[in-house]
Design an enzyme around this catalytic site. Structure first.
Site, PDB file in Angstrom:
ATOM      1  N   CYS A  74       0.823  -1.211   0.000  1.00 23.85           N
ATOM      2  CA  CYS A  74       0.000   0.000   0.000  1.00 23.85           C
ATOM      3  C   CYS A  74       0.855   1.258   0.000  1.00 23.85           C
ATOM      4  CB  CYS A  74      -0.931   0.014   1.191  1.00 23.85           C
ATOM      5  SG  CYS A  74      -2.149  -1.292   1.109  1.00 23.85           S
ATOM      6  N   HIS A  75       1.772   1.330   0.959  1.00 27.53           N
ATOM      7  CA  HIS A  75       2.558   2.552   1.063  1.00 27.53           C
ATOM      8  C   HIS A  75       4.037   2.257   1.221  1.00 27.53           C
ATOM      9  CE1 HIS A  75      -1.566   3.339   2.487  1.00 27.53           C
ATOM     10  NE2 HIS A  75      -1.475   4.301   1.615  1.00 27.53           N
ATOM     11  N   GLY A  76       4.448   0.998   0.915  1.00 25.34           N
ATOM     12  CA  GLY A  76       5.863   0.685   0.803  1.00 25.34           C
ATOM     13  C   GLY A  76       6.630   0.552   2.111  1.00 25.34           C
ATOM     14  N   TYR A  85      -4.960  12.327  -0.806  1.00 31.67           N
ATOM     15  CA  TYR A  85      -4.285  11.048  -0.591  1.00 31.67           C
ATOM     16  C   TYR A  85      -2.792  11.182  -0.908  1.00 31.67           C
ATOM     17  CZ  TYR A  85      -3.851   5.936  -0.638  1.00 31.67           C
ATOM     18  OH  TYR A  85      -3.507   4.640  -0.394  1.00 31.67           O
TER      19      TYR A  85
END
Lengths: 189, 422
Positions: A153-155, B295
């Site tokens: 998702c965000h590494g 986001y």
């Protein structure tokens, strides 16, 4: 009583000597305080009804047999609606988890403190960033730069002790409450 | 709204009601004679368009709710049943789903119009802040609506967004548990999201009424950003603006219909047609397009709490816009330097949106960081500074002088009815 009907100002509302004024002030403040407490206590049942209900809390603990999990393999168990990662670590994985300078870690914990038996690493499989399930349970999955798990998702990169090494997550993968009930049997919860 | 002179109506029944409850006088005053600056352009139609979108969303949403089941074991299939079995269910759902996107398009244009023409400046600060609150409630409503079909994006979007609150120290985890009603996003979460998704549009309706009431106190701004000085500067709302807004609404609806009938899933994500699975995270979680700039800011900051604060802060900042912008001049037309920075901000928002849709690594991460930094630089440093440093160009004396090129006094008087309260 007649005194309290005097309009404020004439009866010395703010004056220290005005007895009627101070009684009215007291009643005013007391009523206000009771009102606030009453409103707060009336609000609490509404708010608390949103918290986990008794049946959600009464989740039984589960037993897991680890015997079929070969060295290098991993399984995912569902517990309290969350995935729990159980990894049968290889000797190299244990070695690389122990062979870390704790000062390099964002959330410094020694490998010994994260396992009950060195070959079994058991963590809740939820990224501590924003709750995705990291990849790395399958041998073919990307496992990140440190051979543990990688959150797509965000590494975030986790090492072979489930500790955060790189990326936005603030903490290590959480350890569930568990105990070994046999040589290769555990009870979660 | 101040007490106004009651209007006399021809119909005696209308008069009888009006003398007891003056709704007809109110409507006559606020939507018939209400003076609008004569120079408003089509960008002023987006408020009306957004209002109509809200009505469409409430109408379609009500009928969808009659077919939907808010239980994790039924939700996904009940949406598929709406699509396949319910008469015109596909139409209602596609109108509703694309309606969310169109609603955001209208609101974003409406907001940028307000920023370009300085509509947030005195005396319209409360009007603007109500708008920011409407925007926030809209975002919450849209987010919870996206969870209801219980597909993979629904589930993981809900997981990521509710986990945002866990970033706050101490209170974070209890808040998340409270939001979930359990230890993960599950049936209690879906149920309460449905209840709130039903409630919030009516809260929005109330806020929109307040927003309109605040607007009608000081009247609309206009492209010149100067106040009307008399009847020669205004036209009555009806028929001039009703027709103009109506025409804009029709064009907007045609574009909307193109999406609904020819590309209904263009703005959605295919992963949401996979039923929710709590054990498998999709390789690439993206929110709906209208959340992408925010986001991108969330992911740009390499710290969890910092990212969350930047994201919420970027919206909260808008509420302070009336005081961050120190310039007395409203319209960008007369602010040669700010006008250029306005467009840079607009491009920055688009770039952030694009970066938000891309994986958070490599050059996209860098671009998102620069974009985020610029966003805050624009509001916190550039705007206060420009108000002091910029030399605005000459403002026209009046709207009619500027619009009618001089000899407007007589021509305007012929068209416009005199204002009631001169």
């Amino acid at each position: 009583m007649a005194q309290t009907t005097h309009p404020p100002g004439t009866g010395g509302h703010a004056a220290s000597g005005g007895e009627g004024g101070s009684r009215r002030d007291f009643l005013y403040l007391a009523t206000g305080a009771v009102g606030v407490v009453g409103a707060a206590s009336a609000a609490w049942p509404f708010i608390d009804s949103l918290n986990p209900a008794a049946d959600t809390l009464a989740l039984a603990s589960i037993d897991v047999d680890l015997a079929p999990v070969a060295v290098g393999q991993a399984i995912t168990v569902t517990w309290r609606g969350k995935p729990v990662f159980v990894r049968h670590r290889t000797a190299e994985e244990i070695e690389s988890a122990k062979d870390v300078n704790l000062n390099d870690l964002r959330d410094p914990v020694a490998d010994d403190a994260r396992v009950k038996k060195p070959e079994w690493l058991i963590v809740i499989g939820i990224c501590t960033h924003l709750g995705c399930v990291p990849l790395g349970q399958k041998v073919t999955d990307p496992r990140g730069d440190y051979g543990g798990w990688f959150c797509p998702c965000h590494g975030s990169h986790y090492d072979t002790a489930g500790r955060i090494r790189k990326g936005p997550a603030p903490a290590n993968l959480v350890l569930p409450t568990y105990a070994f009930t046999g040589d290769t049997k555990i009870r979660l919860g | 709204m101040a007490q106004v002179q009651a209007t006399k109506f021809k119909n005696p029944v209308v008069n009888w009601i009006d003398s007891r409850l003056p709704i007809f006088t109110m409507l006559d005053h606020e939507y018939n004679h209400y003076p609008m600056p004569r120079n408003v352009n089509y960008l002023w139609a987006f408020g009306a368009i957004a209002g109509i979108m809200l009505v469409i969303m409430i109408a379609t949403g009500l009928f969808l709710a009659m077919q939907y089941s808010s239980h994790t074991s039924l939700a996904f299939n009940s949406v598929e049943r709406i699509m396949r079995d319910v008469n015109y269910g596909w139409l209602l759902r596609y109108v509703h789903a694309n309606g969310a996107s169109m609603f955001f398009i209208a609101v974003y244009i409406h907001m940028f119009r307000g920023m370009y023409y300085g509509s947030y400046k005195a005396p319209r600060e409360i009007l603007w802040i109500l708008g920011v609150i409407i925007f926030l409630v809209m975002m919450g409503t849209a987010f919870m609506g996206y969870v209801l079909p219980w597909g993979q994006m629904s589930f993981w979007g809900a997981t990521v967004i509710t986990n945002l609150f866990s970033a706050f120290p101490i209170v974070g985890d209890p808040i998340v548990t409270l939001l979930w009603g359990g230890f993960s996003v599950d049936n209690p979460t879906l149920n309460r999201f449905f209840a709130l998704h039903f409630l919030l549009p009516f809260v929005l309706l109330g806020l929109v009424i307040l927003h309109t009431a605040a607007l009608h106190v000081c009247g609309s701004n206009n492209p010149l950003g100067i106040e009307p000085k008399g009847p020669q500067d205004t036209v009555p709302f009806n028929p001039y603006v009703t027709v103009k807004d109506g025409f804009a609404v029709v064009i907007f609806m045609i574009i909307y219909a193109v999406f609904v009938f020819f590309m209904p899933n263009y703005m959605g994500h295919p992963d949401n047609y996979i039923p929710a699975n709590p054990l498998v995270t999709p390789a690439h979680i993206v929110p709906e397009w209208y959340f992408l700039p925010f986001y991108a800011m969330l992911r740009a900051i390499p710290d969890k709490l910092g990212g969350v604060l930047a994201m919420f802060g970027s919206i909260a900042l808008l509420a302070f816009l009336p005081w961050l912008d120190r310039s007395k001049i409203r319209s960008c037309k007369f602010r040669p330097i700010y006008r250029q920075f306005f467009w840079i901000l607009a491009i920055d928002a688009l770039i952030l949106g694009y970066a938000g849709a891309m994986p958070a690594e490599g050059s996209w991460l860098l671009i998102a960081r620069i974009g985020t930094a610029y966003y805050f630089f624009h509001f916190l440093i550039l705007l206060p500074l420009l108000g002091k440093l910029e030399r605005p160009s000459q403002l026209p004396n009046s709207i009619s002088e500027s619009v009618l090129k001089g000899g407007g006094g007589i021509a305007a008087g012929a068209h416009a009815k005199p204002m009631e309260k001169a």
